[in-house]
Design an enzyme around this catalytic site. Structure first.
Site, PDB file in Angstrom:
ATOM      1  N   GLU A   1       0.879  -1.174   0.000  1.00 52.15           N
ATOM      2  CA  GLU A   1       0.000   0.000   0.000  1.00 52.15           C
ATOM      3  C   GLU A   1       0.912   1.217   0.000  1.00 52.15           C
ATOM      4  O   GLU A   1       1.638   1.455   0.956  1.00 52.15           O
ATOM      5  CB  GLU A   1      -0.914  -0.031   1.225  1.00 52.15           C
ATOM      6  CG  GLU A   1      -2.104   0.914   1.110  1.00 52.15           C
ATOM      7  CD  GLU A   1      -1.810   2.295   1.645  1.00 52.15           C
ATOM      8  OE1 GLU A   1      -1.455   3.170   0.815  1.00 52.15           O
ATOM      9  OE2 GLU A   1      -1.924   2.509   2.844  1.00 52.15           O
TER      10      GLU A   1
ATOM     11  N   CYS B   1      -2.693   8.712   3.611  1.00 46.36           N
ATOM     12  CA  CYS B   1      -2.475   8.138   2.285  1.00 46.36           C
ATOM     13  C   CYS B   1      -3.696   8.325   1.394  1.00 46.36           C
ATOM     14  O   CYS B   1      -3.558   8.510   0.179  1.00 46.36           O
ATOM     15  CB  CYS B   1      -2.106   6.661   2.392  1.00 46.36           C
ATOM     16  SG  CYS B   1      -3.332   5.646   3.245  1.00 46.36           S
TER      17      CYS B   1
END
Length: 486
Positions: A233, A267
């Site tokens: 990720e 994020c």
């Protein structure tokens, strides 16, 4: 053993010293984890559920203790740290309660050619999962891998960011306290990038990594040598699309929170906004008015990673020099260790502020012709993690959401998916690959196992040399005719 110091990003005060674990210590943790994983498998679904829920209840009771560690090491306000721990509890609860349903052995159709076979699909644990966590959400993000990996039946060796090792150590100790008969199942190793490299080289059965695309490529290269599966990720450049008839006040509120919360160090935070021409000016006014009420150091904390200050400043300067405007803030908003809220307008699409992850309290609001152009621009990014849509109706919003490449989309809100544990989370492109959370997240830490059980002798056994050739030929011809017709 060598140690490293951790300091408060807000004050610079020394928070503690932590060991630098090398290859030997990491290998030892993995070996102990492998032994613990065998015991963990033997306790079964019910036993794992009971123990994970006991850990969850313990974390809930010790929320302030965990949040204190998060706040100290990241600098985020205590309410934000408590919210982060709560999100982790929600996901741990779901993983514990749903692992058996998702991963248990179940019967699947055999098909006409194998009607004599009972087909069963199940999942077995991988063994030992390595987790390399980030510093921006040092509990919530790694727990998306840790909790789901444990629920799937694995042991975990966790390497937290070198900026937040105390939080990582606390997670392991709370597990040991809550589940003393499985104390070695979750182990934390600390250190810089070399410790993460040692974990990638340690022979773990899968590695879950959260960090930058640049670091992910290095980790992937190491994992490739041993064919160690990797879940990566790697951040995002999330866009908000605003169309005609949208509730602009709600959209502006969502944009400001999505862009500024945690000092923009999220994020899946908001970094780009594409508003149709008819609402662009008013939306900008509302965003600026709301962002102006925020106070760095109070509403949100400092930049946890000091070098990120330079990235934020560079993005702003390059955007402004290329013709963008800043109705709020600008390069002068960088006042280490804080960055005050910044709103940019009319930023060229090839500017780093639009193409690279800024990871600070900065949002760019650009004008588009219509939602078609908004979708085109949103999808032009190399990142594809999250997005949000605000339109005149939910139906229109859902239709737009289906056209976005992002792994997750919220309609009428931002990051709505973060608190829904049944939904998977992850992206593509520069945002990485693989999924955590939800059923897909549980399956990410298990291996499918196919089993067939012969129920009776078939008309023509095509897996035996003893079958009469003429009978086998008739069976094949019948199957061929069926497939040619239907």
């Amino acid at each position: 053993m060598a140690t490293f110091a951790v300091r408060s990003p807000a004050t610079g005060d020394l928070l503690g010293e932590h060991p630098v674990h090398g290859p030997e210590e990491v290998a030892d943790a993995v070996a102990h984890g492998r032994a613990a994983a065998a015991d963990w498998a033997r306790v079964g679904w019910a036993g794992r559920r009971t123990r994970l829920l006991a850990w969850k209840r313990s974390l809930a009771r010790r929320m302030d203790e965990v949040a204190d560690a998060v706040a100290a090491e990241t600098g985020k306000p205590m309410p934000d740290a408590r919210s982060e721990v709560l999100l982790a509890l929600v996901h741990l609860d779901w993983a514990a309660r749903n692992a058996r349903r998702v991963l248990r052995v179940r019967r699947v159709p055999s098909g006409p050619l194998a009607v004599h076979q009972r087909a069963l699909l199940g999942h077995r644990p991988l063994g030992v999962v390595g987790v390399i966590g980030p510093w921006n959400y040092p509990v919530y993000t790694p727990m998306g891998s840790i909790g789901y990996a444990l629920a799937a039946g694995n042991a975990v060796v966790f390497k937290p960011s070198e900026l937040t090792p105390g939080t990582g150590e606390l997670l392991a100790s709370t597990f040991a306290d809550a589940v003393p008969d499985c104390a070695g199942l979750l182990r934390t190793v600390t250190g810089p990038g070399s410790t993460g490299r040692a974990l990638a080289e340690s022979g773990v059965d899968k590695l879950a990594f959260t960090g930058s695309p640049r670091t992910a490529r290095k980790v992937a290269e190491v994992c490739a040598r041993s064919l160690t599966p990797l879940l990566a990720e790697c951040g995002g450049k999330d866009a908000v699309l605003v169309g005609e008839g949208a509730d602009l006040d709600a959209a502006a509120e969502a944009v400001v929170w999505g862009a500024m919360a945690n000092a923009g160090q999220t994020c899946a935070g908001v970094e780009r906004v594409y508003a149709v021409a008819s609402v662009h000016e008013r939306l900008c006014e509302l965003i600026v008015a709301k962002a102006r009420n925020l106070t760095a150091g109070q509403t949100y904390g400092p930049m946890t990673l000091p070098t990120q200050l330079g990235v934020v400043e560079r993005h702003m300067k390059e955007a402004l020099s290329a013709g963008a405007r800043a109705p709020l803030g600008g390069p002068e908003s960088v006042a280490a260790p804080f960055v005050h809220p910044v709103v940019l307008v009319d930023v060229p699409e090839d500017s780093p502020a639009m193409t690279e992850e800024t990871f600070g309290p900065v949002v760019a609001v650009n004008r588009v012709r219509d939602l078609d152009e908004a979708v085109e621009r949103a999808n032009a990014s190399p990142y594809a993690l999250g997005a949000a849509v605000f339109t005149r109706s939910r139906a229109v919003g859902r239709a737009v959401a289906q056209r976005l490449d992002s792994g997750a989309v919220s309609v009428g809100s931002v990051l709505g998916f973060a608190a829904v544990p049944s939904l998977p989370f992850g992206g593509t492109g520069e945002s990485g690959y693989g999924r955590i959370h939800g059923a897909e997240g549980l399956r990410a830490f298990a291996v499918p196992r196919a089993v067939t059980v012969k129920r009776f002798a078939p008309y023509a056994d095509l897996t035996s040399f003893a079958t009469d050739p003429a009978r086998a030929a008739r069976a094949v011809e019948l199957a061929r005719r069926l497939h040619a017709r239907f």
